[in-house]
Motif scaffolding. Structure first.
Motif, mmCIF file in Angstrom:
data_model
loop_
_atom_site.group_PDB
_atom_site.id
_atom_site.type_symbol
_atom_site.label_atom_id
_atom_site.label_comp_id
_atom_site.label_asym_id
_atom_site.label_seq_id
_atom_site.Cartn_x
_atom_site.Cartn_y
_atom_site.Cartn_z
ATOM 1 N N PHE A 1 -2.886 -1.522 -6.559
ATOM 2 C CA PHE A 1 -2.730 -1.763 -7.814
ATOM 3 C C PHE A 1 -4.008 -1.096 -8.406
ATOM 4 C CE2 PHE A 1 0.180 -5.671 -7.217
ATOM 5 C CZ PHE A 1 1.151 -4.702 -7.578
ATOM 6 N N GLU A 2 -4.124 -0.383 -9.713
ATOM 7 C CA GLU A 2 -5.233 0.208 -10.419
ATOM 8 C C GLU A 2 -5.121 -0.815 -11.765
ATOM 9 O OE1 GLU A 2 -6.345 4.492 -11.150
ATOM 10 O OE2 GLU A 2 -5.288 3.734 -13.151
ATOM 11 N N ILE A 3 -6.264 -1.515 -11.817
ATOM 12 C CA ILE A 3 -6.154 -2.470 -13.072
ATOM 13 C C ILE A 3 -6.907 -1.708 -14.266
ATOM 14 C CG2 ILE A 3 -6.972 -4.680 -13.862
ATOM 15 C CD1 ILE A 3 -6.601 -5.844 -11.168
ATOM 16 N N GLY A 4 -6.088 -1.224 -15.163
ATOM 17 C CA GLY A 4 -6.675 -0.508 -16.315
ATOM 18 C C GLY A 4 -7.176 0.953 -16.131
ATOM 19 N N ASN A 5 -7.009 1.812 -17.012
ATOM 20 C CA ASN A 5 -7.236 3.123 -17.089
ATOM 21 C C ASN A 5 -8.516 3.472 -17.988
ATOM 22 O OD1 ASN A 5 -6.689 6.160 -16.348
ATOM 23 N ND2 ASN A 5 -6.437 6.326 -18.661
ATOM 24 N N GLU A 6 -9.609 4.081 -17.256
ATOM 25 C CA GLU A 6 -10.741 4.449 -17.817
ATOM 26 C C GLU A 6 -11.291 3.608 -18.614
ATOM 27 O OE1 GLU A 6 -9.564 8.184 -19.188
ATOM 28 O OE2 GLU A 6 -8.953 9.003 -17.031
ATOM 29 N N PRO A 7 -11.771 2.376 -18.302
ATOM 30 C CA PRO A 7 -12.340 1.466 -19.273
ATOM 31 C C PRO A 7 -13.732 1.733 -20.110
ATOM 32 C CG PRO A 7 -12.723 0.764 -17.082
ATOM 33 C CD PRO A 7 -11.761 1.767 -16.770
ATOM 34 N N ASP A 8 -14.190 2.730 -19.536
ATOM 35 C CA ASP A 8 -15.557 3.414 -19.968
ATOM 36 C C ASP A 8 -15.292 3.926 -21.445
ATOM 37 O OD1 ASP A 8 -14.104 5.315 -18.443
ATOM 38 O OD2 ASP A 8 -15.823 6.484 -18.748
ATOM 39 N N PHE B 1 -6.883 -3.862 -4.672
ATOM 40 C CA PHE B 1 -7.228 -3.424 -6.006
ATOM 41 C C PHE B 1 -8.179 -2.405 -6.041
ATOM 42 C CE2 PHE B 1 -5.682 -7.921 -6.280
ATOM 43 C CZ PHE B 1 -4.850 -7.931 -7.439
ATOM 44 N N GLU B 2 -7.868 -1.084 -6.903
ATOM 45 C CA GLU B 2 -8.795 -0.284 -6.626
ATOM 46 C C GLU B 2 -9.936 -0.340 -7.883
ATOM 47 O OE1 GLU B 2 -6.152 2.917 -4.276
ATOM 48 O OE2 GLU B 2 -6.494 3.471 -6.312
ATOM 49 N N ALA B 3 -11.021 -0.459 -7.952
ATOM 50 C CA ALA B 3 -11.986 -0.661 -8.990
ATOM 51 C C ALA B 3 -12.406 0.508 -9.701
ATOM 52 C CB ALA B 3 -13.090 -1.506 -8.551
ATOM 53 N N GLN B 4 -12.935 0.831 -10.810
ATOM 54 C CA GLN B 4 -13.585 1.553 -11.518
ATOM 55 C C GLN B 4 -12.689 2.189 -12.370
ATOM 56 O OE1 GLN B 4 -15.686 4.533 -9.430
ATOM 57 N NE2 GLN B 4 -17.814 4.384 -10.526
ATOM 58 N N ALA B 5 -11.883 3.357 -11.943
ATOM 59 C CA ALA B 5 -10.853 4.248 -12.451
ATOM 60 C C ALA B 5 -11.564 4.656 -13.945
ATOM 61 C CB ALA B 5 -9.649 3.162 -12.851
ATOM 62 N N THR B 6 -12.713 5.129 -13.814
ATOM 63 C CA THR B 6 -13.390 5.546 -15.110
ATOM 64 C C THR B 6 -13.259 7.159 -15.274
ATOM 65 O OG1 THR B 6 -15.466 5.644 -13.773
ATOM 66 C CG2 THR B 6 -14.873 3.750 -15.150
ATOM 67 N N ALA B 7 -13.319 7.454 -16.487
ATOM 68 C CA ALA B 7 -13.489 8.878 -16.873
ATOM 69 C C ALA B 7 -14.533 9.543 -16.423
ATOM 70 C CB ALA B 7 -13.154 9.374 -18.225
ATOM 71 N N SER B 8 -15.892 8.833 -16.796
ATOM 72 C CA SER B 8 -17.198 9.118 -16.228
ATOM 73 C C SER B 8 -17.752 8.020 -16.236
ATOM 74 C CB SER B 8 -17.752 10.057 -17.410
ATOM 75 O OG SER B 8 -19.173 10.471 -16.727
ATOM 76 N N THR B 9 -18.703 7.865 -15.287
ATOM 77 C CA THR B 9 -20.080 6.993 -15.295
ATOM 78 C C THR B 9 -21.253 7.553 -15.734
ATOM 79 O OG1 THR B 9 -20.482 7.251 -13.124
ATOM 80 C CG2 THR B 9 -18.823 5.923 -13.466
ATOM 81 N N ILE B 10 -21.449 8.714 -16.010
ATOM 82 C CA ILE B 10 -22.737 9.359 -16.391
ATOM 83 C C ILE B 10 -22.994 8.651 -17.685
ATOM 84 C CG2 ILE B 10 -23.916 11.227 -16.947
ATOM 85 C CD1 ILE B 10 -21.894 12.888 -15.228
ATOM 86 N N GLY B 11 -24.408 8.011 -17.560
ATOM 87 C CA GLY B 11 -24.825 7.399 -18.842
ATOM 88 C C GLY B 11 -24.139 6.155 -19.272
ATOM 89 N N THR B 12 -23.394 5.578 -18.642
ATOM 90 C CA THR B 12 -22.837 4.131 -18.848
ATOM 91 C C THR B 12 -23.353 3.194 -17.893
ATOM 92 O OG1 THR B 12 -21.119 4.540 -17.135
ATOM 93 C CG2 THR B 12 -20.761 5.868 -19.365
ATOM 94 N N THR B 13 -22.403 2.006 -17.971
ATOM 95 C CA THR B 13 -22.784 0.962 -17.122
ATOM 96 C C THR B 13 -21.827 0.650 -16.086
ATOM 97 O OG1 THR B 13 -21.773 -0.539 -18.816
ATOM 98 C CG2 THR B 13 -24.262 -0.245 -18.911
ATOM 99 N N PHE B 14 -21.005 1.911 -15.816
ATOM 100 C CA PHE B 14 -19.958 1.589 -14.837
ATOM 101 C C PHE B 14 -20.126 2.337 -13.468
ATOM 102 C CE2 PHE B 14 -18.099 0.752 -18.950
ATOM 103 C CZ PHE B 14 -16.886 -0.010 -18.611
ATOM 104 N N GLU B 15 -21.410 2.681 -13.041
ATOM 105 C CA GLU B 15 -21.988 3.335 -11.880
ATOM 106 C C GLU B 15 -21.533 2.266 -10.880
ATOM 107 O OE1 GLU B 15 -25.628 4.961 -11.672
ATOM 108 O OE2 GLU B 15 -25.200 6.110 -13.069
ATOM 109 N N ILE B 16 -21.180 2.660 -9.532
ATOM 110 C CA ILE B 16 -20.784 1.917 -8.711
ATOM 111 C C ILE B 16 -22.101 0.548 -8.329
ATOM 112 C CG2 ILE B 16 -20.385 1.569 -6.082
ATOM 113 C CD1 ILE B 16 -18.816 4.278 -6.293
#
Length: 575
Positions: free
Chosen positions: A177-184, A227-242
């Motif tokens: 399961f992927e929970i949410g799409n591109e939360p960033d 569950f697969e975590a992150q699913a972000t459009a980008s993490t550059i300059g955000t708080t979503f880096e691994i």
């Protein structure tokens, strides 16, 4: 994960650049002599499908046999169907209603959730999973769940959708399961208001994962790490880096369970209204630009692999959100796609899903009439056929290594080489010349002078071409002398196989590759001519033998018989 991950992700014993038109390379004969990927899963090169487009690709009340056949082709080549990610923006619009029985989706007349497009704006029912079930047997499927919905019943809603997936997916294999799409992006699309960052996302992700595990997975005997975590459009300059998510507790135990099965990233080579510079086909075919664009993700991949979890690209493509006619639907784009699959594998990325929508010029095929254009197979599909045959050539043991091969002058950024290993020994070389040459132009070539070593002296080498009239061609691409029908997705012979060439008494061989072309040089037999063991244990003779292809389509089974077995695959999405 890689056995060893060099910073540049390269395999090489020796390389010298002579003239702009040639290069000399010494290739490691065994996988233990170089840095290689882990064995690629046969489903490695897959597709993403936007939930709102699912019924266009697999059909509504009537199955779309064109798409189904294209998928089955690829399964027969590699030994397993391509991995499907059923997700995208629309996964965060879906609400499941057991009473809605149509094989379709409908607008929610009582929608009241937040978001630029409301987080409860689409209703699906059992027919949603009936459409998914039309994929070839044992297709691994990652199902996207709606995390954006945050009403008082949000845990019940997301658990209901997860339960429906567990209950209704039997022909295909529910993989994760992927929970949410591109939360960033959720502040921008109004799914959330501040404060919203990686820490809050981690808390909401784990709360939903825990509810789904306790209510759905555990009773079904399925593991917690689903569950697969992150699913972000980008993490550059955000708080979503691994590393940041780990610090926020993403991998901590919750009630004794760890929920994360993989790091899931999304990316595109180019995205309209995000990438500032206009793109040309020549830009796409400059493969150095791919390395530059993806450099940040090379670092994130390495960080993710160090956690002991796989790193997957569940949404990737040349141009987003819907491609660009004359660039992403050309033969040049097929060369880019083949290179990207091999490049990603060499980095240790374990799965890549190319995003597809019905209206995208970047989709591997158009599944039905759209904008007045009939259904058709695009050049990108041929890159999928090529990588599927390369993987199937090792029957589950194929490993990929990048060979440091670069061009200069007109060939700068246009030359790539990869080695494929089966059962630990060299099996084939993939040689790419992406120098742009259109149909009307006279074409040069670039010669790869290869030293395979004394273990490969006096061996026949069979050449399979990924070729077309020119880089801009929309419909003349072939791979391994095969062409795929725009009517039924079946393959036929486009031309005869070339005669093999032979290595010297020292294991040397020279292979010219025409501008805007790629070749797979396979040692001892023609790629696709040997048996491939499928996931169900059945055997197929690559793309050269007659076979009956059976495709499950829900309640019925369709049987095609063809004198030339081939492979195809496809899906679509909407961003």
């Amino acid at each position: 994960m890689l056995r060893s991950l060099c910073p540049s992700g390269l395999l090489l014993s020796f390389a010298t650049q002579s003239l702009a038109q040639s290069i000399s390379l010494s290739i490691a004969p065994k996988a233990t002599d170089t840095s290689v990927s882990d064995a690629l899963d046969p489903s490695f090169a897959g597709f993403g499908i936007e939930p709102s487009n699912l019924f266009t690709f697999t059909g509504d009340e009537t199955p779309n046999n064109f798409s189904i056949q294209l998928m089955q082709n690829l399964a027969d080549y590699s030994g397993k169907p391509p991995h499907i990610r059923l997700g995208g923006n629309a996964q965060d619009y879906l609400i499941y209603d057991e009473t809605y029985k149509k094989v379709a989706w409908k607008p929610n007349a009582a929608s009241s959730a937040q978001g630029t497009y409301a987080a409860d704006s689409i209703i699906v029912g059992p027919g949603y999973f009936e459409a998914v079930e039309r994929f070839p047997k044992d297709t691994p499927v990652t199902v996207g769940l709606n995390m954006a919905y945050s009403g008082a019943d949000y845990l019940e809603r997301i658990s209901t959708m997860a339960q429906a997936a567990v209950d209704n997916l039997n022909n295909v294999k529910l993989y994760s399961f992927e929970i949410g799409n591109e939360p960033d992006l959720w502040l921008k699309n109004l799914f959330r208001t501040a404060p919203w960052d990686g820490k809050v996302y981690t808390q909401e992700f784990l709360a939903r994962a825990d509810a789904i595990y306790q209510r759905v997975l555990k009773p079904a005997g399925l593991p917690a790490n689903f569950f697969e975590a992150q699913a972000t459009a980008s993490t550059i300059g955000t708080t979503f880096e691994i590393n940041m998510l780990i610090d926020d507790g993403m991998l901590d135990e919750v009630n004794g369970n760890k929920y994360v099965s993989a790091w899931n990233q999304h990316d595109y080579f180019y995205f309209f209204e995000v990438t500032p510079k206009p793109i040309t086909l020549d830009d796409l075919m400059d493969l150095d630009q791919t390395n530059t664009q993806f450099l940040y993700w090379e670092k994130q991949t390495a960080i993710g692999l160090k956690t002991g979890l796989p790193f997957v690209l569940r949404e990737m493509c040349s141009i987003g959100p819907i491609g660009y006619h004359g660039i992403s639907d050309t033969h040049g784009a097929s060369l880019w796609t083949l290179n990207f699959f091999l490049y990603a594998a060499s980095l240790g990325i374990s799965s890549v899903q190319m995003h597809m929508t019905v209206d995208s010029n970047a989709s591997a095929w158009q599944p039905q009439v759209w904008y007045g254009n009939p259904q058709h197979v695009r050049p990108q599909y041929y890159a999928h056929a090529a990588i599927a045959q390369i993987i199937g050539n090792g029957n589950g043991t194929t490993q990929i290594a990048s060979v440091k091969a670069s061009g200069s002058g007109d060939y700068k950024g246009r030359i790539r080489a990869y080695a494929s290993y089966a059962q630990g020994v060299l099996r084939s070389l993939v040689l790419i010349n992406s120098k742009m040459a259109n149909s009307s132009e006279s074409k040069g070539s670039f010669t790869f002078n290869l030293d395979l070593g004394s273990d490969y002296q006096d061996r026949d080498v069979f050449i399979s071409y990924l070729t077309a009239d020119g880089a801009e061609s929309l419909d003349t691409t072939t791979f391994n002398a095969m062409k795929y029908s725009d009517t039924d997705g079946l393959a036929s012979r486009a031309n005869e196989d070339p005669a093999p060439i032979r290595t010297s008494s020292t294991g040397a061989i020279s292979i010219p590759v025409r501008d805007s072309e790629a070749v797979v040089a396979n040692i001892e037999w023609l790629l696709g001519s040997t048996e491939v063991i499928n996931g169900d244990g059945s055997k197929f003779k690559g793309n050269k033998a007659s076979a009956a292809i059976r495709i499950s389509t829900g309640a019925s089974t369709i049987v095609w018989t063809t004198a030339t077995l081939t492979i195809v695959a496809g899906f679509f999405l909407t961003a």
